[in-house]
Design a protein around this motif. Sequence first.
Motif, mmCIF file in Angstrom:
data_model
loop_
_atom_site.group_PDB
_atom_site.id
_atom_site.type_symbol
_atom_site.label_atom_id
_atom_site.label_comp_id
_atom_site.label_asym_id
_atom_site.label_seq_id
_atom_site.Cartn_x
_atom_site.Cartn_y
_atom_site.Cartn_z
ATOM 1 N N ILE A 114 39.028 -26.794 -7.914
ATOM 2 C CA ILE A 114 39.006 -26.385 -6.515
ATOM 3 C C ILE A 114 39.658 -25.014 -6.401
ATOM 4 O O ILE A 114 40.769 -24.814 -6.893
ATOM 5 C CB ILE A 114 39.766 -27.384 -5.635
ATOM 6 C CG1 ILE A 114 39.155 -28.772 -5.760
ATOM 7 C CG2 ILE A 114 39.771 -26.935 -4.179
ATOM 8 C CD1 ILE A 114 39.942 -29.849 -5.045
ATOM 9 N N THR A 115 38.970 -24.077 -5.770
ATOM 10 C CA THR A 115 39.560 -22.767 -5.500
ATOM 11 C C THR A 115 40.374 -22.863 -4.230
ATOM 12 O O THR A 115 39.872 -23.276 -3.181
ATOM 13 C CB THR A 115 38.480 -21.686 -5.350
ATOM 14 O OG1 THR A 115 37.747 -21.596 -6.578
ATOM 15 C CG2 THR A 115 39.113 -20.332 -5.057
ATOM 16 N N PHE A 116 41.641 -22.492 -4.307
ATOM 17 C CA PHE A 116 42.557 -22.640 -3.180
ATOM 18 C C PHE A 116 42.153 -21.724 -2.025
ATOM 19 O O PHE A 116 41.933 -20.534 -2.206
ATOM 20 C CB PHE A 116 43.988 -22.297 -3.612
ATOM 21 C CG PHE A 116 45.017 -22.560 -2.553
ATOM 22 C CD1 PHE A 116 45.674 -23.775 -2.494
ATOM 23 C CD2 PHE A 116 45.327 -21.591 -1.608
ATOM 24 C CE1 PHE A 116 46.619 -24.035 -1.521
ATOM 25 C CE2 PHE A 116 46.271 -21.838 -0.622
ATOM 26 C CZ PHE A 116 46.923 -23.064 -0.579
ATOM 27 N N THR A 117 42.047 -22.309 -0.826
ATOM 28 C CA THR A 117 41.795 -21.564 0.408
ATOM 29 C C THR A 117 42.660 -22.166 1.502
ATOM 30 O O THR A 117 43.188 -23.275 1.367
ATOM 31 C CB THR A 117 40.323 -21.631 0.841
ATOM 32 O OG1 THR A 117 40.002 -23.003 1.151
ATOM 33 C CG2 THR A 117 39.390 -21.129 -0.244
ATOM 34 N N TYR A 118 42.792 -21.446 2.618
ATOM 35 C CA TYR A 118 43.510 -21.998 3.758
ATOM 36 C C TYR A 118 42.833 -23.268 4.258
ATOM 37 O O TYR A 118 43.492 -24.208 4.690
ATOM 38 C CB TYR A 118 43.563 -20.970 4.892
ATOM 39 C CG TYR A 118 44.625 -19.925 4.728
ATOM 40 C CD1 TYR A 118 45.973 -20.251 4.790
ATOM 41 C CD2 TYR A 118 44.288 -18.590 4.506
ATOM 42 C CE1 TYR A 118 46.951 -19.296 4.648
ATOM 43 C CE2 TYR A 118 45.264 -17.621 4.362
ATOM 44 C CZ TYR A 118 46.590 -17.977 4.437
ATOM 45 O OH TYR A 118 47.558 -17.026 4.292
ATOM 46 N N LYS A 119 41.510 -23.273 4.199
ATOM 47 C CA LYS A 119 40.756 -24.413 4.700
ATOM 48 C C LYS A 119 41.113 -25.695 3.961
ATOM 49 O O LYS A 119 41.230 -26.768 4.560
ATOM 50 C CB LYS A 119 39.249 -24.117 4.567
ATOM 51 C CG LYS A 119 38.348 -25.269 4.956
ATOM 52 C CD LYS A 119 36.899 -24.895 4.742
ATOM 53 C CE LYS A 119 35.969 -26.066 5.050
ATOM 54 N NZ LYS A 119 34.552 -25.726 4.806
ATOM 55 N N ASP A 120 41.280 -25.610 2.636
ATOM 56 C CA ASP A 120 41.536 -26.792 1.818
ATOM 57 C C ASP A 120 43.007 -27.008 1.511
ATOM 58 O O ASP A 120 43.356 -27.952 0.794
ATOM 59 C CB ASP A 120 40.762 -26.682 0.496
ATOM 60 C CG ASP A 120 39.262 -26.621 0.705
ATOM 61 O OD1 ASP A 120 38.777 -27.305 1.623
ATOM 62 O OD2 ASP A 120 38.582 -25.894 -0.038
ATOM 63 N N PHE A 140 42.607 -30.225 -10.533
ATOM 64 C CA PHE A 140 42.699 -28.863 -11.061
ATOM 65 C C PHE A 140 42.434 -27.872 -9.925
ATOM 66 O O PHE A 140 41.410 -27.955 -9.244
ATOM 67 C CB PHE A 140 41.682 -28.652 -12.181
ATOM 68 C CG PHE A 140 42.102 -29.229 -13.508
ATOM 69 C CD1 PHE A 140 42.289 -28.406 -14.613
ATOM 70 C CD2 PHE A 140 42.314 -30.606 -13.671
ATOM 71 C CE1 PHE A 140 42.674 -28.929 -15.845
ATOM 72 C CE2 PHE A 140 42.702 -31.137 -14.889
ATOM 73 C CZ PHE A 140 42.890 -30.297 -15.983
ATOM 74 N N VAL A 141 43.354 -26.936 -9.725
ATOM 75 C CA VAL A 141 43.274 -25.986 -8.617
ATOM 76 C C VAL A 141 43.416 -24.564 -9.147
ATOM 77 O O VAL A 141 44.315 -24.285 -9.956
ATOM 78 C CB VAL A 141 44.376 -26.244 -7.562
ATOM 79 C CG1 VAL A 141 44.215 -25.294 -6.380
ATOM 80 C CG2 VAL A 141 44.357 -27.697 -7.105
ATOM 81 N N HIS A 142 42.537 -23.679 -8.695
ATOM 82 C CA HIS A 142 42.615 -22.268 -9.083
ATOM 83 C C HIS A 142 43.098 -21.439 -7.897
ATOM 84 O O HIS A 142 42.557 -21.536 -6.791
ATOM 85 C CB HIS A 142 41.243 -21.753 -9.541
ATOM 86 C CG HIS A 142 41.184 -20.257 -9.669
ATOM 87 N ND1 HIS A 142 40.222 -19.496 -9.035
ATOM 88 C CD2 HIS A 142 41.981 -19.380 -10.325
ATOM 89 C CE1 HIS A 142 40.432 -18.223 -9.309
ATOM 90 N NE2 HIS A 142 41.490 -18.120 -10.084
ATOM 91 N N VAL A 143 44.128 -20.624 -8.118
ATOM 92 C CA VAL A 143 44.638 -19.708 -7.109
ATOM 93 C C VAL A 143 44.318 -18.283 -7.545
ATOM 94 O O VAL A 143 44.734 -17.853 -8.633
ATOM 95 C CB VAL A 143 46.165 -19.865 -6.921
ATOM 96 C CG1 VAL A 143 46.673 -18.851 -5.893
ATOM 97 C CG2 VAL A 143 46.505 -21.276 -6.481
ATOM 98 N N ASP A 144 43.556 -17.577 -6.719
ATOM 99 C CA ASP A 144 43.158 -16.210 -7.041
ATOM 100 C C ASP A 144 44.315 -15.258 -6.753
ATOM 101 O O ASP A 144 44.713 -15.062 -5.612
ATOM 102 C CB ASP A 144 41.931 -15.823 -6.204
ATOM 103 C CG ASP A 144 41.417 -14.429 -6.523
ATOM 104 O OD1 ASP A 144 41.891 -13.840 -7.525
ATOM 105 O OD2 ASP A 144 40.551 -13.939 -5.784
ATOM 106 N N LEU A 145 44.853 -14.640 -7.788
ATOM 107 C CA LEU A 145 45.987 -13.732 -7.621
ATOM 108 C C LEU A 145 45.616 -12.469 -6.850
ATOM 109 O O LEU A 145 46.489 -11.773 -6.339
ATOM 110 C CB LEU A 145 46.564 -13.356 -8.987
ATOM 111 C CG LEU A 145 47.290 -14.473 -9.743
ATOM 112 C CD1 LEU A 145 47.764 -13.967 -11.105
ATOM 113 C CD2 LEU A 145 48.470 -14.996 -8.946
ATOM 114 N N ASP A 146 44.329 -12.162 -6.786
ATOM 115 C CA ASP A 146 43.897 -10.971 -6.056
ATOM 116 C C ASP A 146 43.885 -11.184 -4.548
ATOM 117 O O ASP A 146 43.735 -10.227 -3.789
ATOM 118 C CB ASP A 146 42.493 -10.545 -6.505
ATOM 119 C CG ASP A 146 42.487 -10.031 -7.939
ATOM 120 O OD1 ASP A 146 43.543 -9.557 -8.382
ATOM 121 O OD2 ASP A 146 41.444 -10.127 -8.604
ATOM 122 N N ASN A 147 44.024 -12.444 -4.115
ATOM 123 C CA ASN A 147 44.025 -12.728 -2.685
ATOM 124 C C ASN A 147 45.347 -12.274 -2.090
ATOM 125 O O ASN A 147 46.407 -12.807 -2.404
ATOM 126 C CB ASN A 147 43.813 -14.223 -2.432
ATOM 127 C CG ASN A 147 43.567 -14.525 -0.969
ATOM 128 O OD1 ASN A 147 44.409 -14.270 -0.120
ATOM 129 N ND2 ASN A 147 42.400 -15.073 -0.676
#
Length: 442
Positions: A307-313, A353-360
């Motif tokens: 899962i790509t981390f977003t505010y929504k999730d 498993f969660v991915h956090v985009d460092l560029d965000n």
Amino acid sequence: MEATRILLLLLTSAYLLFSLYKFPPLSSDRHPSSPTTTHQHFQDFIEALTIFKSNKIEPKSLDTDIFTPITLLTYDGGDLYEDQQVWPVIDENDVVVLTENNFSEFVDKNRYVMVMFYAPWCYWSRKLAPHFAAAAKLHKGKAEAVFAMVDASVEGRLGQKYHIQAYPTMCLFVDGVRYLYDYENERTRDAISTWVKRKMAIGIHNITTKDEAVHIFTSESNLVFGVLDSLEGSDSEEFAAASKLQSDINFYRTASADVAELFHIVPQVQRPALILMRPGKHYRFDGQFTRSAIADFVSTRKLPPVITFTYKDAASIFDNPVKKLWLFASKSGSEVIRTFEEAAEAFRGKVLFVHVDLDNENFGKQLAHEFGAIEDTPTVVANSRRCSKKHVFNGELTLNNIKCFAEDFLKNELLRQSDPASETFLKLPSQSHATHQLHLQM
């Protein structure tokens, strides 16, 4: 004498210049649209400078008739304009006021209950309230959904029970099951009403012919399919109940062996049987055929492996009791992300498993700091709410190493660097229509 004459001349000249500056010619009939005088420019400049230094702008005079708060209580299909200073008047015949004392009884008594959790001081709550009330009028007296409001700033226990982390928050309760109205959805009368009607139509679909099955099989890539001995009975009821717990994926059932074969279920298989289909993947259910077991099976497999981390999730990720493995990496590091995804497939339902985009820029570096990750280097961190610890992996991020790290994490055998979990505060973006911070406990 000469000195006195010069002094008088200077004073006279100064007076004349002052008079010309201070008092413009009386014969000047300046039209409002004509250029302003030097005197007016100077006064405007002084006023602007004063406003700039005080960092606020106030009108020279207030017309009480113009600034009287007005609340519009009717809806004509256009925009709703409501007073931004006081809470709008809402007819309690349309929208029921709920408290901790009557909430459970009301939700149990009504099959569909649309609830708005709000705070009176919240700008977005005041802005939404007339739209919410207008949507309630559309459903009134039609044996459909009933609308209700909860002042979450007063009813704190209800807010905690239903994980209310931003104001306003809307939820639809269907037979007691809660569906969250997404922050990214429009917040108008028609949008709210349409969403409620769509959720009220949630159910399970029966497939009785091969033509129906072929159409579904070729047009949908995400679905849950069950093969039963009968479309009635306890197994069928449990399957239908599970479908209401997973509203974002379609459930289908059949008692036909021919239909089952199209979905890769052979006639000889023991019934009831169930599979979850995703693009290129089939997951077979082998647990007890109950609504909770089926819903848990679907929830852990309907999402992508990572899962790509977003505010929504964010809320659903942090609230999920399953242990989590976080990858902090820029999207440009696609190779390590693919390795992380491959490892995730082996731990579905066991580790999230969660991915956090460092560029965000909104949360990438902030979350990395909270988890103790290195901001400029791909980092894997294990986190569990139960053990209140986070574990940072320090080795090379290969497929085998990530799998071993996850396996050790499952067995509570991580002896690497660990720190107490911290609280993270993520400010919701402006488009989320929320006025306070999202408080997430890791």
